[in-house]
Design a protein around this motif. Structure first.
Motif, PDB file in Angstrom:
ATOM      1  N   HIS A   4      -3.945  11.471 -22.429  1.00  0.00           N
ATOM      2  CA  HIS A   4      -3.593  10.740 -21.217  1.00  0.00           C
ATOM      3  C   HIS A   4      -2.097  10.439 -21.138  1.00  0.00           C
ATOM      4  N   PRO A  45      -7.829  12.313 -15.768  1.00  0.00           N
ATOM      5  CA  PRO A  45      -7.368  10.971 -16.113  1.00  0.00           C
ATOM      6  C   PRO A  45      -8.522   9.962 -16.115  1.00  0.00           C
ATOM      7  N   LEU A  82      -9.412   6.209 -15.831  1.00  0.00           N
ATOM      8  CA  LEU A  82      -8.661   5.157 -15.147  1.00  0.00           C
ATOM      9  C   LEU A  82      -9.134   3.760 -15.533  1.00  0.00           C
ATOM     10  N   LEU A  93      -3.631   1.353 -11.403  1.00  0.00           N
ATOM     11  CA  LEU A  93      -4.511   2.221 -12.167  1.00  0.00           C
ATOM     12  C   LEU A  93      -3.675   3.071 -13.110  1.00  0.00           C
ATOM     13  N   ALA A 103      -3.811   5.589 -16.884  1.00  0.00           N
ATOM     14  CA  ALA A 103      -4.689   6.502 -17.624  1.00  0.00           C
ATOM     15  C   ALA A 103      -4.798   6.074 -19.086  1.00  0.00           C
ATOM     16  N   THR A 132       0.730   6.267 -14.650  1.00  0.00           N
ATOM     17  CA  THR A 132      -0.095   5.740 -13.570  1.00  0.00           C
ATOM     18  C   THR A 132      -0.830   6.891 -12.892  1.00  0.00           C
ATOM     19  N   LEU A 133      -1.836   6.555 -12.111  1.00  0.00           N
ATOM     20  CA  LEU A 133      -2.549   7.568 -11.338  1.00  0.00           C
ATOM     21  C   LEU A 133      -1.587   8.288 -10.408  1.00  0.00           C
ATOM     22  N   PRO A 139     -10.667  12.442 -11.945  1.00  0.00           N
ATOM     23  CA  PRO A 139     -10.588  11.077 -12.475  1.00  0.00           C
ATOM     24  C   PRO A 139     -11.955  10.493 -12.810  1.00  0.00           C
ATOM     25  N   THR A 144     -13.748   6.744 -13.311  1.00  0.00           N
ATOM     26  CA  THR A 144     -13.648   5.292 -13.208  1.00  0.00           C
ATOM     27  C   THR A 144     -14.288   4.706 -14.459  1.00  0.00           C
ATOM     28  N   LEU A 183     -12.162  -0.712  -9.210  1.00  0.00           N
ATOM     29  CA  LEU A 183     -11.396   0.529  -9.300  1.00  0.00           C
ATOM     30  C   LEU A 183     -11.516   1.422  -8.076  1.00  0.00           C
ATOM     31  N   LEU A 217      -8.601   3.682  -6.196  1.00  0.00           N
ATOM     32  CA  LEU A 217      -8.588   5.121  -6.422  1.00  0.00           C
ATOM     33  C   LEU A 217      -8.538   5.875  -5.102  1.00  0.00           C
TER      34      LEU A 217
END
Length: 403
Positions: A64, A82, A84, A92, A94, A163-164, A186, A188, A201, A205
């Motif tokens: 990640h 990722p 999250l 968010l 990783a 980050t995302l 991704p 959750t 989340l 997202l």
């Protein structure tokens, strides 16, 4: 549910798979004369299976991190994955778990020593440092480390926690550079845990994906979760493909799946006193249920091909057959495959499975410490996709069987 959501998500899934399969080419191989290709792939759509870099190329670099994701892309992965979790201020990031002491250098930072605590995650107490107790600015002061001692440690302390949004930007950049669209897959992580903290989340997202233009038809995104309720919620909000992850606690001596908390059932089921287990989701009735809100199912690979041990002394435990001092998959033999892939396909669900690792301890005796031998078994069964810590090995094994 949104108007025509079922039709829309079916169209999105078709475009998604087609785009990747075309982008991957026909996978012709120089794998050798013994590599007899299948007449057709037995995947749900008849095309070659997808390869997802599990936490990036986490067999080589700390998981990640942008470096790990970049390496996975360079090795030919179709998707990067990722996991999250949320920071204190709602960003968010990783990480594989909300608890970050095993994957970052937070324990070496005296300024954060007072953050160490115990929280309940999926009904079990966990001690350590938690992302939800740090702001993003504080998270950015940390660096990633390799949590597995048998993997390279020389990259510890080099890479930030992404980050995302940074991961999405990387996928877009690499798509432009490589000329093939890189997907994002991704997960959750522990959605009930985060919701109980007031840090849900799902909407965050979706907002990040929408801002990046990754919510419409053709968006290269698949969303996964071990829980059910948040996938059902997401189904009301998006037509992107959704995947039900299916966990377990291990395998018994005879290869039967073991179920024990917290790996016995989706945690939202546990909170609701729902008696259904993860295994129940893979029965015909369970798959029919999953198909009401998800496009695919992603079970641990032992639900598809399990392994059995040897008990020469009659103590009920698997023996250390190869005498290396530990009992692992290398001491076990692969069993005949189950019919799970066929049954899931009959319900219209694609099947992705995890996790493929190249170290000998993760490879059944039958495979002769050769990762390609394991991939071939799963590819020939018609698996639609694999998650691998070593995406280069997954890609090469797929090419070896390619038409």
């Amino acid at each position: 549910m949104k108007t025509n959501c079922v039709e829309a998500r079916t169209a999105v899934l078709g475009v998604l798979l087609l785009a990747f399969l075309v982008g991957c080419g026909n996978g012709t191989s120089s794998g050798g004369p013994d590599a007899t290709p299948p007449e057709v792939w037995k995947t749900l759509n008849g095309k070659e299976p997808l390869v997802t870099g599990h936490r990036g190329a986490s067999g080589y670099l700390p998981e990640h991190t942008l470096a790990s994701y970049t390496l996975a892309i360079e090795q030919g992965a179709d998707f990067i994955e990722p996991d999250l979790v949320a920071t204190k201020d709602g960003h968010l990031i990783a990480r594989h778990e909300p608890e970050i002491s095993t994957t970052t250098d937070v324990g070496s930072k005296p300024e954060f020593a007072d953050r160490k605590t115990t929280k309940t995650v999926d009904g079990a107490p966990v001690e350590g440092f938690f992302a939800s107790d740090f702001t993003l600015a504080e998270i950015k002061q940390l660096r990633a480390v390799q949590p597995r001692s048998y993997r390279p440690q020389e990259h510890n302390g080099k890479y930030e926690i992404p980050t995302l949004e940074e991961i999405i930007a990387l996928a877009k950049q690499k798509s432009e550079e490589t000329g093939r669209v890189i997907g994002i897959y991704p997960e959750t992580k522990h959605p009930t845990y985060h919701a109980d903290l007031g840090l849900p989340l799902e909407d965050k997202l979706l907002a990040a994906l929408e801002q990046a233009g990754l919510t419409g038809e053709g968006a290269k995104v698949i969303i996964q979760s071990f829980e059910v309720g948040n996938l059902q919620y997401l189904r009301q909000k998006t037509s992107l493909p959704l995947v039900q992850l299916v966990d377990a606690d291990g395998v018994a001596l005879d290869g039967k799946i073991k179920l024990a908390p917290p790996h016995d059932k989706p945690y939202d089921f546990a909170k609701q006193n729902d008696p259904r287990t993860f295994a129940d989701l893979l029965t015909d009735e369970g798959l029919t249920f999953v198909a009401t809100y998800a496009d695919g199912v992603s079970p641990w690979k032992r639900y598809i091909v399990s392994v059995e041990g040897v008990d020469a002394n009659g103590d009920g435990e698997a023996d250390d057959v190869n005498g290396d001092g530990t009992v692992d998959d290398a001491d076990r033999k692969a069993l005949a495959p189950t019919d799970l892939v066929t049954r899931a396909h009959a319900k219209g669900l694609f099947v992705h499975t995890w996790t493929f690792r190249s170290e000998g301890m993760f490879l059944a005796e039958d495979y002769g410490a050769t990762p390609a031998a394991e991939y071939e078994v799963f590819y020939r069964l018609g698996i639609d996709g694999v998650f691998s810590d070593f995406p280069d090995e997954a890609v090469k094994a797929r090419a070896r069987l390619g038409l």
